[in-house]
Design a protein around this motif. Structure first.
Motif, PDB file in Angstrom:
ATOM      1  N   UNK A 245      11.297  -4.689  -3.664  1.00  0.00           N
ATOM      2  CA  UNK A 245       9.935  -4.406  -3.205  1.00  0.00           C
ATOM      3  C   UNK A 245       9.208  -5.665  -2.755  1.00  0.00           C
ATOM      4  N   UNK A 246       9.522  -6.779  -3.378  1.00  0.00           N
ATOM      5  CA  UNK A 246       8.856  -8.034  -3.018  1.00  0.00           C
ATOM      6  C   UNK A 246       9.185  -8.471  -1.595  1.00  0.00           C
ATOM      7  N   UNK A 247      10.290  -7.980  -1.060  1.00  0.00           N
ATOM      8  CA  UNK A 247      10.706  -8.381   0.290  1.00  0.00           C
ATOM      9  C   UNK A 247      10.239  -7.399   1.359  1.00  0.00           C
ATOM     10  N   UNK A 248       9.591  -6.300   0.966  1.00  0.00           N
ATOM     11  CA  UNK A 248       9.255  -5.227   1.908  1.00  0.00           C
ATOM     12  C   UNK A 248       7.921  -5.449   2.611  1.00  0.00           C
ATOM     13  N   UNK A 250       4.521  -3.805   4.590  1.00  0.00           N
ATOM     14  CA  UNK A 250       3.628  -2.706   4.218  1.00  0.00           C
ATOM     15  C   UNK A 250       4.165  -1.373   4.734  1.00  0.00           C
ATOM     16  N   UNK A 251       4.705  -1.376   5.942  1.00  0.00           N
ATOM     17  CA  UNK A 251       5.272  -0.151   6.513  1.00  0.00           C
ATOM     18  C   UNK A 251       6.432   0.361   5.665  1.00  0.00           C
ATOM     19  N   UNK A 252       7.318  -0.546   5.269  1.00  0.00           N
ATOM     20  CA  UNK A 252       8.466  -0.148   4.451  1.00  0.00           C
ATOM     21  C   UNK A 252       8.035   0.293   3.058  1.00  0.00           C
ATOM     22  N   UNK A 253       7.004  -0.337   2.527  1.00  0.00           N
ATOM     23  CA  UNK A 253       6.491   0.063   1.214  1.00  0.00           C
ATOM     24  C   UNK A 253       5.946   1.487   1.259  1.00  0.00           C
ATOM     25  N   UNK A 254       5.260   1.823   2.337  1.00  0.00           N
ATOM     26  CA  UNK A 254       4.733   3.189   2.469  1.00  0.00           C
ATOM     27  C   UNK A 254       5.864   4.208   2.496  1.00  0.00           C
ATOM     28  N   UNK A 255       6.912   3.886   3.259  1.00  0.00           N
ATOM     29  CA  UNK A 255       8.042   4.807   3.333  1.00  0.00           C
ATOM     30  C   UNK A 255       8.737   4.918   1.974  1.00  0.00           C
ATOM     31  N   UNK A 256       8.892   3.792   1.291  1.00  0.00           N
ATOM     32  CA  UNK A 256       9.509   3.815  -0.035  1.00  0.00           C
ATOM     33  C   UNK A 256       8.679   4.643  -1.010  1.00  0.00           C
ATOM     34  N   UNK A 282      -7.399   7.083   0.975  1.00  0.00           N
ATOM     35  CA  UNK A 282      -6.241   7.836   1.463  1.00  0.00           C
ATOM     36  C   UNK A 282      -4.975   7.043   1.183  1.00  0.00           C
ATOM     37  N   UNK A 283      -3.845   7.715   1.339  1.00  0.00           N
ATOM     38  CA  UNK A 283      -2.556   7.066   1.096  1.00  0.00           C
ATOM     39  C   UNK A 283      -2.388   5.844   1.990  1.00  0.00           C
ATOM     40  N   UNK A 288      -0.474  -3.204  -0.228  1.00  0.00           N
ATOM     41  CA  UNK A 288       0.918  -3.432  -0.610  1.00  0.00           C
ATOM     42  C   UNK A 288       1.150  -3.553  -2.102  1.00  0.00           C
ATOM     43  N   UNK A 289       0.341  -4.355  -2.789  1.00  0.00           N
ATOM     44  CA  UNK A 289       0.551  -4.550  -4.224  1.00  0.00           C
ATOM     45  C   UNK A 289       0.377  -3.250  -5.005  1.00  0.00           C
ATOM     46  N   UNK A 290      -0.580  -2.425  -4.579  1.00  0.00           N
ATOM     47  CA  UNK A 290      -0.790  -1.148  -5.256  1.00  0.00           C
ATOM     48  C   UNK A 290       0.373  -0.192  -4.983  1.00  0.00           C
TER      49      UNK A 290
END
Length: 453
Positions: A245-248, A250-256, A282-283, A288-290
């Protein structure tokens, strides 16, 4: 002056070590793990305890590489020491004077006559290895291929057999070896591939019997280079997730985050996700941290649950909601027992989760797509998938009970289990029939059930 055999082998071992060390940074995670397996299979039990203490295949690539920097030179020193000890009184190539590397390098047809002739002098550990390998003698060419010994290390089945043989008395191992040796000789002497292929299952059967395995090992062969042991140490998956997760972005974090939410029941969403959502408008406004915090909270609450388990469970026993079944136990279980375990898993799901799984059947064109994590993740942003999911819930009765969804899901469970044990052509035909049944039962028009191109 021509170097002696010992000097030639010593130079080869040292050169191999130097080459690996020079290219260590270029080796990927799978290559690193395989290298560790090859060398680990040439260590005696005392050396394994010293040189592999703390090692796990669940480490990251960087961690395995760091460990290998110390391990490879130490292993090479061990291998050279063993070579010098075994050949100190001359160059003899039969037990007990074979090094563990020589056992690993010899073809079956060359090695087994020597094992048979000097059986009492083969160490129990080496005997376990050789019997385990015979459990994986699937094809005639393997009798003559020196690479066969390393090839079996790619599969967890070899380590399953090895573990099972650990508790077998040495006398029983020697009995099995005495039965295997003449069959190996017959297979080598066979005048045709067909004649040889008749003998190989008999060899595997002896190895399987020694390992207390009531099935042909060939039917239990899993994917290559799956981590072993199959179950990760406690906390490792969460640890690995945090680092990823530390390497992701914001877009990838949302998908994850969407992927992790998708594996939850409605009640789990209410308990785990809702408190996070209440903190933001909203979502898509969650920073990112949240998002990382949310993903870790889900992963920590529902351990060992992946987006493809709804389908993987039919072939592996890794359930969606209940504890995973051992791979070998699952493979050896009769259909009735598998169905009982699958239905126990179903009982823990709610209708919303079932509807998502059914929609995934509709939006996939083959069984392979159902097991493709990338494909299943992509459906999370697919409008047709969302529409199908909603239609299934609406037309078959959502809500707390969702009996219509559950009845259909049970039918699919039975058919999907049977599908997994059909031949490939029949498997696709049965898969298409399952999709048609879901669409018809849920009242989804055929034109909205076409695969995306």
């Amino acid at each position: 002056m021509i170097d002696s055999y010992v000097e030639l082998v010593r130079h080869r071992l040292e050169n191999r070590s130097a080459n690996i060390m020079a290219n260590l940074e270029k080796l990927g995670e799978g290559h690193l793990r395989f290298t560790m397996r090859i060398f680990g299979d040439c260590l005696d039990e005392e050396a394994r305890g010293k040189l592999l203490t703390g090692y796990t295949e669940y480490w990251t690539e960087m961690e395995i590489r760091s460990f290998a920097k110390e391990f490879v030179p130490a292993y090479t020193e061990y291998a050279v020491t063993e070579l010098l000890e075994k050949k100190k009184d001359g160059e003899r190539f039969h037990p007990p004077y074979l090094t563990q590397e020589e056992y690993q390098e010899m073809a079956v047809r060359e090695k087994w006559p020597r094992i048979a002739e000097h059986l009492e002098e083969v160490s129990p550990l080496q005997l376990r290895r050789e019997v385990a390998r015979m459990g994986m003698l699937f094809r005639p060419y393997m009798l003559s291929d020196p690479g066969f010994n390393e090839g079996v290390l790619e599969f967890a089945l070899y380590f399953d057999l090895l573990d099972r043989l650990t508790v077998v008395p040495t006398a029983d191992l020697r009995t099995a070896a005495r039965e295997i040796a003449p069959l190996v000789g017959s297979a080598v002497a066979a005048k045709s591939i067909g004649e040889c292929e008749i003998i190989l299952p008999r060899i595997r059967a002896i190895a399987a019997k020694a390992a207390r395995l009531p099935a042909d090992p060939e039917t239990l062969l899993g994917p290559g280079m799956e981590r072993y042991p199959r179950e990760a140490p406690p906390g490792w998956k969460l640890r690995e997730l945090r680092m990823t997760l530390e390497t992701m972005s914001l877009k990838d974090l949302r998908l994850s985050a969407l992927v992790h939410v998708d594996i939850l029941t409605t009640e789990e969403v209410r308990e785990i996700v809702s408190p996070f959502m209440a903190r933001f408008p909203s979502f898509y406004e969650i920073p990112g941290n949240a998002l990382r915090e949310l993903i870790v909270a889900i992963a920590g609450s529902v351990t060992d649950r992946l987006i493809t388990y709804f389908f993987d469970r039919y072939s592996t026993g890794r359930m969606v909601m209940t504890k995973p079944v051992s791979f070998l136990v699952w493979k050896l279980s009769p259909e009735e027992e598998k169905l009982r375990l699958l239905r126990e898993d179903n009982e823990r799901m709610d209708s919303a989760m079932m509807a998502r799984h059914l929609a995934r059947f509709l939006r996939s064109s083959s069984p392979a797509e159902l097991g493709d994590a990338g494909r299943q993740i992509s459906l999370l942003t697919n409008e047709n998938f969302t529409s199908n999911h909603g239609s299934i819930l609406k037309n078959l009765g959502g809500g707390q009970e969702g009996e219509g969804v559950k009845r259909l899901y049970d039918q699919v469970t039975v058919l999907a289990l049977r599908m997994m044990y059909r031949r490939e052509a029949e498997k696709q035909e049965m898969f298409d029939a399952i999709r048609a049944m879901i669409a018809e039962t849920a009242g989804i028009p055929p034109e909205t059930n076409e695969e995306e191109t």
